[in-house]
Structure formats: C-alpha cells, structure tokens
Design a protein around this motif. Structure first.
Motif, PDB file in Angstrom:
ATOM      1  N   UNK A 123       1.360  10.023  -3.138  1.00 60.87           N
ATOM      2  CA  UNK A 123       0.482  10.313  -1.953  1.00 60.87           C
ATOM      3  C   UNK A 123       1.828   9.998  -0.846  1.00 60.87           C
ATOM      4  N   UNK A 124       1.607  10.709   0.251  1.00 63.86           N
ATOM      5  CA  UNK A 124       2.434  10.207   1.473  1.00 63.86           C
ATOM      6  C   UNK A 124       1.978   9.443   2.196  1.00 63.86           C
ATOM      7  N   UNK A 141      -1.053  -0.754  13.141  1.00 61.02           N
ATOM      8  CA  UNK A 141      -0.627   0.344  12.161  1.00 61.02           C
ATOM      9  C   UNK A 141      -1.764   1.486  12.205  1.00 61.02           C
ATOM     10  N   UNK A 142      -1.670   2.432  12.544  1.00 60.58           N
ATOM     11  CA  UNK A 142      -2.425   3.703  12.330  1.00 60.58           C
ATOM     12  C   UNK A 142      -1.625   4.305  10.930  1.00 60.58           C
ATOM     13  N   UNK A 143      -2.536   4.203   9.903  1.00 59.28           N
ATOM     14  CA  UNK A 143      -1.897   4.939   8.532  1.00 59.28           C
ATOM     15  C   UNK A 143      -2.267   6.099   8.273  1.00 59.28           C
ATOM     16  N   UNK A 144      -1.427   7.253   8.356  1.00 57.20           N
ATOM     17  CA  UNK A 144      -1.618   8.342   7.707  1.00 57.20           C
ATOM     18  C   UNK A 144      -1.349   8.548   6.207  1.00 57.20           C
ATOM     19  N   UNK A 145      -2.361   8.964   5.413  1.00 56.38           N
ATOM     20  CA  UNK A 145      -2.485   8.943   4.123  1.00 56.38           C
ATOM     21  C   UNK A 145      -2.860  10.264   3.462  1.00 56.38           C
ATOM     22  N   UNK A 146      -2.258  10.586   2.533  1.00 56.52           N
ATOM     23  CA  UNK A 146      -2.857  11.863   1.836  1.00 56.52           C
ATOM     24  C   UNK A 146      -1.836  12.550   1.065  1.00 56.52           C
ATOM     25  N   UNK A 188       0.839  -1.190   0.194  1.00 49.57           N
ATOM     26  CA  UNK A 188      -0.044  -0.102   0.014  1.00 49.57           C
ATOM     27  C   UNK A 188       0.877   1.219  -0.012  1.00 49.57           C
ATOM     28  N   UNK A 189       1.987   1.331   0.843  1.00 48.37           N
ATOM     29  CA  UNK A 189       2.999   2.203   0.933  1.00 48.37           C
ATOM     30  C   UNK A 189       3.448   2.688  -0.583  1.00 48.37           C
ATOM     31  N   UNK A 190       4.042   1.593  -1.196  1.00 47.18           N
ATOM     32  CA  UNK A 190       4.607   1.948  -2.558  1.00 47.18           C
ATOM     33  C   UNK A 190       3.499   2.334  -3.634  1.00 47.18           C
ATOM     34  N   UNK A 191       2.562   1.750  -3.174  1.00 53.37           N
ATOM     35  CA  UNK A 191       1.254   2.332  -4.441  1.00 53.37           C
ATOM     36  C   UNK A 191       1.076   3.571  -3.965  1.00 53.37           C
TER      37      UNK A 191
END
Lengths: 189, 189
Positions: free
Chosen positions: B128-129, B155-160, B119-122
C-alpha cells in the motif's frame, strides 16, 4: 535502555544503518538529518557528564519517584560500542522546501525522527541494541559539539551489541509505567 | 504522493498497520500518538478544502516555482482509500513521563513520527502507498476535528492501493530537488 555488551559495530554494518536512516522520507525531500559519530573518548566523557547532569535534574523533578527512577537504566553513553548524535538542520524560512510553512520546526524534527526510527529498526535487524537518550540540554550539547547555529541535537544514540533484548518495553518491565492499549488511542470521525 | 487507485484497505490490514505504529518507541513510554480514522465523507471534503487552501498559500510563497509546484501530486486526500489524521498528545509538564524536560514538544512529536514511520513501512510491506500531508493549518484542522486542547494534528495520512510506486523519491523524479548523498550529512567528532 539495553545493557550494552561492549564489542564493536563493524564499519559496513554502521554504514548500512546510516543508509537506512538516510532512506527515510523527509518533508519536501529536505533530508534535515545530520549525524555525528563520536570517536573522541574525551568528547564521549563530556557528553556523558551532560547527560548525567540532566538525569540528576530529572530525578529531582520526579520527586517521590526519584529513587525508583535512579535505579532505571536510562542511558548507555559510556558502555555502548558506538555513540552517535542525531541533529536537526533548520532550512530556515527562505527555501523552496515546501510542506513546512505552517509547522516548520515540527516537520523537520518529524523527518529526523523518521530517519532515527529507520536506523533503529535496521539496528534491531542486525541484532544490535539502540537507545535514544533525550536527557540533555540541547544548547549545551550544541556548544560542546561546536554545531553551527542552524543545527540542533535531538538525540544521543547509544548503539551496539547487547547482553539481551528486553521481552517488554523496559519501563513496562520495571513497572515504571503501563502502556495503553491501541484501542484507546484510535477514534473514528 | 502516490497516485491512488481507489479500492479499499481491509479492516485487518488497517489494524496491522495501526499496531505497527503503536509498537513504536516513545519518550518515557508516553505513547503520545492519537489516530483518527476519517470515515465521514463531508469531513474528508472539509479536510481536502483546508489542504487545498494551504497548497495555494504555498504556491504563492514559492514565487517563481509556483507553476511547477502546482503540477506536483502533493496530496491524495480525496482519492486515497483510507484517510487518517495523526495527532500529538501533549502530556503537559506535570507528569512522570521523563526524557522530555528540556525538549517537551520536540520529543512528543518525535515519538509520533516514529509511530508514523512504522506505519509507513508496514503499509509498504502490505503493498500500500502512504503519503504524509503536512500542508494544513494545525489550529484550523484541530477545530474542524473538534480535538481537545492538548491534542494537535501533525499529519494527514493518505493510505491505500496505488497504481505504481515511484522508482525514485517523487520530488527527485520530477526534478524538483536533488537529494544529497549520505556522506555529506555524517561527520566524525
């Protein structure tokens, strides 16, 4: 696990794969991954014996599906071009590596898994197959590899050229298990 | 952690990211990842309070580096466009999911970490960070989210959208910690 086709992995390709792994994020920039490249044939044979021992124990535990399980290709330790062992280094509690106070072991394992997933994707981009073997007793494998007390094996990685990639996840294709759709695994709160 | 720039993540982009996560390998095709998309603002505020509580405890534990730590951007729970919580589902011992007999918790966490790294790489490929926040008490967060007993947050994932990406890992750039070279983390046996 893919069926490996022998051959070899060029040194510079292996280096690129390890660099992809090493570029992974890690908790508190701790980089807890340690990689062993197994080049000693006797050691490879001994690792294979440990894996096969756990394959047999797994077969017994699976009870009625034992025969079906033993027909699956679950490891390629002897036939892959390159054998790596990925380990987790435990920084211990007395460190300035933050972000693992409440989940220390979990976050170190997660960091190493991110590195392995990077290596996996990079391998696929190079046309190479990779299989993550987790069927071993970590303490026994650590002893065989003479690892320090703060380092535990988490993955035996079989890497190399393959005859073909599976069109579906192998366990789905072999009708061992049906994957679940994404929609069942996401909720809103 | 990146500095988030507000804005939003289009629904189809978020869907692509979750599909990338869902394409990850998992032990025995167990797919132990569970994703919660947090859309309730009150819940987001409560998660932020739990994270800040752990940030304060971490600062105390860091002792002499407390002030430097508190200047780091270690979470973006309130300012990211999308907040996700990634959880590990424990299949339990009585299952036909093989490959986790000797390391059950570890292999489930590793599988979820592979999904998060996808998900991070995508996300990065979409511009997006993403930041993985691990500073929380898993039991308290599980209670807040009313998770079933077999499911734990990892994990709490902060995305945007972000103002900019760091040229170096943030903790390196802020001189918190120097990364080690790959050559020190690879051995031959």
């Amino acid at each position: 696990m893919r069926h490996f086709a022998g051959g070899e992995v060029a040194h510079e390709v292996l280096q690129r794969l390890l660099e992809a792994a090493h570029a992974a994020p890690s908790v508190g920039l701790s980089q807890p991954w340690r990689f062993l490249r197994i080049t000693d044939q006797g050691l490879r044979t001994a690792i294979h014996a440990q894996v096969q021992n756990e394959v047999q124990r797994t077969a017994v535990a699976l009870d009625t599906r034992q025969d079906a399980f033993l027909k699956l290709k679950v490891e390629g330790v002897l036939d892959c071009a390159e054998l790596l062992v990925a380990c987790v280094h435990d920084a211990g509690p007395e460190t300035e590596i933050f972000g693992r106070r409440t989940m220390p072991a979990q976050m170190s394992i997660a960091s190493v898994a991110c590195a392995i997933q990077n290596l996996w994707l990079a391998a696929r981009a190079e046309g190479l197959g990779l299989g993550w073997v987790s069927m071993f007793e970590p303490a026994a494998l650590a002893a065989l590899l003479r690892l320090p007390a703060d380092t535990s094996p988490i993955a035996v990685l079989c890497l190399g050229p393959v005859h073909a990639f599976y069109p579906l996840p192998m366990l789905q294709q072999e009708r061992w298990r049906e994957p679940r759709p994404l929609s069942e695994l996401v909720q809103e709160r």
